[in-house]
Design a protein around this motif. Structure first.
Motif, short mmCIF file in Angstrom:
data_model
loop_
_atom_site.label_atom_id
_atom_site.label_comp_id
_atom_site.label_asym_id
_atom_site.label_seq_id
_atom_site.Cartn_x
_atom_site.Cartn_y
_atom_site.Cartn_z
N ILE A 158 49.76 -10.82 47.91
CA ILE A 158 50.78 -11.21 46.51
C ILE A 158 49.96 -10.64 45.27
N LEU A 159 48.78 -10.88 45.36
CA LEU A 159 47.89 -10.36 44.07
C LEU A 159 47.82 -9.23 43.97
N LEU A 160 47.72 -8.40 45.42
CA LEU A 160 47.36 -7.14 45.36
C LEU A 160 48.85 -6.35 45.11
N PHE A 161 50.07 -6.94 45.53
CA PHE A 161 51.41 -6.37 45.35
C PHE A 161 51.65 -6.48 43.69
N VAL A 162 51.14 -7.59 43.09
CA VAL A 162 51.34 -7.80 41.67
C VAL A 162 50.58 -6.91 40.81
N GLY A 163 49.02 -6.94 41.11
CA GLY A 163 48.18 -6.12 40.62
C GLY A 163 48.70 -4.39 40.71
N LEU A 164 49.42 -4.19 41.90
CA LEU A 164 49.78 -2.65 41.80
C LEU A 164 50.84 -2.34 40.64
N ILE A 165 51.82 -3.34 40.81
CA ILE A 165 53.03 -3.41 39.69
C ILE A 165 52.49 -3.19 38.19
N VAL A 166 51.45 -4.11 38.07
CA VAL A 166 50.95 -4.18 36.52
C VAL A 166 50.20 -2.92 36.22
N PHE A 167 49.56 -2.16 37.26
CA PHE A 167 48.91 -0.76 37.25
C PHE A 167 49.75 0.18 36.94
N ILE A 168 50.98 0.16 37.85
CA ILE A 168 51.96 1.29 37.80
C ILE A 168 52.67 1.16 36.33
N LYS A 169 53.01 -0.05 35.95
CA LYS A 169 54.05 -0.38 35.04
C LYS A 169 53.17 -0.24 33.45
N ARG A 170 51.96 -0.90 33.69
CA ARG A 170 51.40 -1.10 32.39
C ARG A 170 49.79 -0.36 32.33
N LYS A 171 49.51 0.25 33.38
CA LYS A 171 48.24 0.83 33.52
C LYS A 171 47.06 -0.26 33.48
N GLY A 178 40.32 -5.77 41.60
CA GLY A 178 39.61 -7.02 42.19
C GLY A 178 39.96 -7.51 43.39
N THR A 179 41.26 -7.41 43.67
CA THR A 179 41.87 -7.89 45.25
C THR A 179 41.50 -6.83 46.02
N LEU A 197 28.31 -13.06 50.07
CA LEU A 197 29.22 -11.70 49.59
C LEU A 197 30.56 -12.22 49.49
N THR A 198 31.26 -12.87 50.09
CA THR A 198 32.68 -13.31 50.21
C THR A 198 32.77 -14.01 48.76
N ASN A 199 31.71 -14.84 48.45
CA ASN A 199 31.88 -15.63 47.31
C ASN A 199 31.72 -14.67 46.09
N VAL A 200 31.05 -13.78 46.06
CA VAL A 200 30.61 -12.88 45.06
C VAL A 200 31.86 -11.98 44.79
N LEU A 205 37.24 -11.24 41.76
CA LEU A 205 38.72 -11.53 41.79
C LEU A 205 39.19 -12.14 40.66
N MET A 206 38.38 -13.40 40.50
CA MET A 206 38.93 -14.34 39.29
C MET A 206 38.72 -13.74 37.98
N LEU A 207 37.70 -12.92 37.86
CA LEU A 207 37.37 -12.24 36.50
C LEU A 207 38.43 -11.05 36.25
N SER A 208 38.90 -10.37 37.44
CA SER A 208 39.79 -9.52 37.18
C SER A 208 41.16 -9.85 37.02
N ILE A 209 41.43 -11.37 37.47
CA ILE A 209 42.83 -12.08 37.11
C ILE A 209 42.65 -12.32 35.71
N TRP A 210 41.73 -12.82 35.29
CA TRP A 210 41.67 -13.31 33.80
C TRP A 210 41.66 -11.97 32.79
N LYS A 211 40.91 -11.23 33.35
CA LYS A 211 41.19 -9.68 32.43
C LYS A 211 42.51 -9.23 32.45
#
Length: 222
Positions: A158-171, A178-179, A197-200, A205-211
């Protein structure tokens, strides 16, 4: 080695929480779903902090109780990212998110995943904790529990899907990247002398969501 990585991750999460708190207050966004990022970040700070402090606390009942809370926080907090992603989608101006049906669906998926995680995993996990020491850290993990992390996979897609939409629609590319890195970190078995590694990847991911949250907020101010 890992004890320093987990300690550093804990510190960065706490700094991120402080930064989020200041920004949410300045933007007057405490009544939006963006606030749920605070809960997720605090739960991840706790998760990494307990792992980092495992050797100091020592094997026994105290660490078992503290470790059990890690699993409960994972079950309750992680699905909240779906509501955050819905708010991001809505704030980006996507028509799909501007109706009550999508809002209700986001809540139903979130609640459904919380219940699923507790019933399918958490109740069993906290009853079967066993001490494991690797890469210099002591932590309790669920013994004999196998199976794909369905809840995490659904949230991730779901995060990947939303991230893709934001990328396409708003760059805005941050959440999509991050996802993607989180999935790569989960799927590729890198030969590194660390279990963090997973924790890093989770921190990235959390930094990318906040950004992304900051990005869509600025769009709405124009």
């Amino acid at each position: 080695m890992d004890v320093w990585i987990y300690s550093a991750l804990t510190l960065v999460y706490l700094i991120l929480v402080i930064h989020m708190t200041v920004d949410l207050t300045r933007r007057k966004q405490w009544i939006t779903y963006f606030t749920f990022q605070l809960i997720v970040s605090l739960s991840l700070a706790y998760d990494n902090g307990i792992i980092a402090a495992g050797n100091t606390i020592g094997e026994g009942e105290r660490l078992i109780v503290l470790s059990s809370l890690r699993f409960w926080l994972h079950a309750f907090a992680t699905p909240l990212l779906i509501l955050v992603s819905y708010q991001i989608l809505r704030s980006s101006g996507t028509t799909l998110a501007k109706n009550s049906i999508t809002n209700a669906a986001a809540w139903l998926i979130t609640i459904g995943l919380v219940i699923y995680q507790i019933v399918a995993f958490t109740l069993s996990e906290v009853k079967n904790l066993t001490p494991i020491e690797e890469y210099g850290v002591l932590r309790y993990m669920a013994e004999g529990h196998a199976g794909p992390p369905i809840m995490v996979i659904i949230v991730g897609f779901i995060l990947l899907f939303v991230g893709l939409i934001v990328f396409i629609k708003r760059k805005g590319i941050w959440m999509f990247v991050g996802t993607t890195l989180l999935f790569v970190g989960q799927l590729i078995n890198l030969q590194v002398e660390s279990g963090a590694l997973t924790n890093v990847c989770e921190l990235i991911l959390m930094l990318s969501i906040w950004k992304t949250t900051t990005f869509v907020w600025r769009i709405n101010r124009r």
